[in-house]
Design an enzyme around this catalytic site. Structure first.
Site, mmCIF file in Angstrom:
data_model
loop_
_atom_site.group_PDB
_atom_site.id
_atom_site.type_symbol
_atom_site.label_atom_id
_atom_site.label_comp_id
_atom_site.label_asym_id
_atom_site.label_seq_id
_atom_site.Cartn_x
_atom_site.Cartn_y
_atom_site.Cartn_z
ATOM 1 N N LYS A 1 5.835 9.554 -26.408
ATOM 2 C CA LYS A 1 4.925 10.129 -27.404
ATOM 3 C C LYS A 1 4.270 11.455 -27.008
ATOM 4 C CE LYS A 1 5.442 8.161 -30.392
ATOM 5 N NZ LYS A 1 6.801 8.150 -31.038
ATOM 6 N N HIS B 1 12.323 8.799 -20.300
ATOM 7 C CA HIS B 1 10.906 8.455 -20.151
ATOM 8 C C HIS B 1 10.649 7.886 -18.760
ATOM 9 C CE1 HIS B 1 9.972 9.315 -24.229
ATOM 10 N NE2 HIS B 1 10.424 8.211 -24.774
ATOM 11 N N SER C 1 -0.873 7.542 -30.469
ATOM 12 C CA SER C 1 0.479 7.726 -30.971
ATOM 13 C C SER C 1 1.379 6.556 -30.558
ATOM 14 C CB SER C 1 1.044 9.049 -30.443
ATOM 15 O OG SER C 1 2.326 9.295 -30.965
HETATM 16 P P1 A3P Z 1 1.682 11.586 -33.418
HETATM 17 O O1 A3P Z 1 2.022 10.136 -33.463
HETATM 18 O O2 A3P Z 1 0.359 11.835 -32.756
HETATM 19 O O3 A3P Z 1 1.770 12.266 -34.737
HETATM 20 P P2 A3P Z 1 7.825 11.697 -29.007
HETATM 21 O O4 A3P Z 1 8.850 12.530 -29.664
HETATM 22 O O5 A3P Z 1 7.647 11.960 -27.556
HETATM 23 O O6 A3P Z 1 7.993 10.246 -29.335
HETATM 24 O O7 A3P Z 1 6.414 12.141 -29.608
HETATM 25 C C1 A3P Z 1 6.059 11.883 -30.948
HETATM 26 C C2 A3P Z 1 4.743 12.575 -31.253
HETATM 27 O O8 A3P Z 1 4.973 13.995 -31.280
HETATM 28 C C3 A3P Z 1 4.171 12.191 -32.591
HETATM 29 O O9 A3P Z 1 2.755 12.304 -32.449
HETATM 30 C C4 A3P Z 1 4.769 13.285 -33.472
HETATM 31 O O10 A3P Z 1 4.106 13.476 -34.683
HETATM 32 C C5 A3P Z 1 4.578 14.483 -32.546
HETATM 33 N N1 A3P Z 1 5.425 15.631 -32.926
HETATM 34 C C6 A3P Z 1 6.731 15.653 -33.170
HETATM 35 N N2 A3P Z 1 7.145 16.884 -33.525
HETATM 36 C C7 A3P Z 1 6.050 17.673 -33.495
HETATM 37 C C8 A3P Z 1 5.815 19.058 -33.769
HETATM 38 N N3 A3P Z 1 6.792 19.857 -34.150
HETATM 39 N N4 A3P Z 1 4.536 19.511 -33.641
HETATM 40 C C9 A3P Z 1 3.542 18.703 -33.261
HETATM 41 N N5 A3P Z 1 3.702 17.389 -32.995
HETATM 42 C C10 A3P Z 1 4.935 16.878 -33.107
#
Ligand code: A3P
Length: 293
Positions: free
Chosen positions: A42, A106, A136
């Site tokens: 996340k 991860h 998240s």
């Molecule tokens: P949130 O749940 O806080 O919205 P991962 O890809 O490591 O699983 O992380 C997912 C998190 O990154 C989510 O956070 C998602 O919304 C956020 N995310 C993905 N793309 C993004 C972007 N372009 N800008 C900002 N946040 C982003």
């Protein structure tokens, strides 16, 4: 609800499927031109992967959209073997990939397969502040059958603080990689910096990858990797893959994409408790996070 079973590798909670293939993961043969994107879950894995992909495709978004994200950038140690979904083994996909490969993980730093260090591979690590990561992660547990049941918010917070969650302790993860960055080819980035100044962070990635793009391409990369565009892009919002696993009606994968959403979840008492515990766990590192912009 169908939920995963949890085991352990070296004291770190992993899914049973990962535990059962761990020997193969550990023996994974990295190639010198592999790029590893490493994160605690996340922290912005998908975002970083899209930036890297856009750079490699020189801003050609159509090219980026041609294959599903997990085929383009498989999770090394991630595998799902549920009869209801397409069976997915990151290890097999990674082994079959032509070079240069981008692989995601991860894994905490001590569990990265030794061949990545032997081959001196480039690694981009992305860290996100604990509070927003926790929020998240909580929502991701709610929406993904690939994750264990989070329990209540309060319960999940406890699990997160004690490191009894998949991929283990956030605190150990970010600290371990922080220490490793001085000894290896690791670009250590922060989600908060990416939010505040995406252009600057993309330029850091460009430099690290030894790539140059013109202003027009840079603008395309910026545009297509913004939260708003990625949320609508079926190749990055996971609405077309992992359909049997993720339920976006519970909480979309592209949820909010902001810094400071934790304030909507932490009570004053929870925040105090979390901060006190955080101070102790982070006393032995120079690593500093921003929890708001
Ligand atoms: P949130 O749940 O806080 O919205 P991962 O890809 O490591 O699983 O992380 C997912 C998190 O990154 C989510 O956070 C998602 O919304 C956020 N995310 C993905 N793309 C993004 C972007 N372009 N800008 C900002 N946040 C982003």
């Amino acid at each position: 609800v169908l939920r995963v079973e949890i085991g352990e590798v070296e004291g770190i909670p992993f899914t049973k499927t990962i535990c059962s293939t761990w020997d193969q993961v550990w023996k994974f043969k990295a190639r010198p031109d592999d790029l590893l994107i490493a994160t605690y879950a996340k922290a912005g894995t998908t975002w970083t992967q899209e930036i890297v992909d856009m750079i490699q495709q020189n801003g050609d978004v159509e090219k980026c959209r041609r294959a599903t994200t997990y085929r383009r950038h498989p999770f090394l140690e991630w595998s799902i073997q549920e009869p209801s979904v397409e069976s997915y083994s990151g290890l097999e996909l990674a082994e079959a990939m032509p070079s240069p490969r981008t692989i995601k993980t991860h894994l905490p730093v001590q569990l990265v397969p030794p061949s990545f260090w032997e081959q001196n591979c480039k690694i981009i690590y992305v860290a996100r502040n604990a509070k927003d990561s926790l929020v998240s992660y909580y929502h991701f547990h709610r929406m993904s059958k690939g994750m264990p049941d989070p329990g209540t918010w309060e319960e999940f917070m406890e699990k997160f603080m004690t490191g009894k969650v998949l991929w283990g302790s956030w605190y150990d993860h970010v600290k371990g990689w922080w220490k490793a960055k001085d000894k290896h080819r690791i670009l250590y980035l922060f989600y908060e910096d990416m939010k505040e100044n995406p252009k600057q962070e993309i330029q850091k990635i460009l430099k690290f990858l030894e790539k140059e793009v013109n202003q027009e391409v840079l603008n395309k990369i910026l545009h297509n990797t913004s939260f708003e565009v990625m949320k609508e892009n079926p190749m990055t919002n996971y609405t077309t893959e992992f359909q049997g696993i993720m339920d976006h009606s519970i909480s979309p994968f592209m949820r909010k994409g902001v810094v400071g959403d934790w304030k909507n979840y932490f009570t004053v008492a929870q925040n105090k408790k979390f901060d006190e515990d955080y101070k102790k766990k982070m006393a032995d590192t120079s690593l500093v996070f921003r929890t708001e912009l």
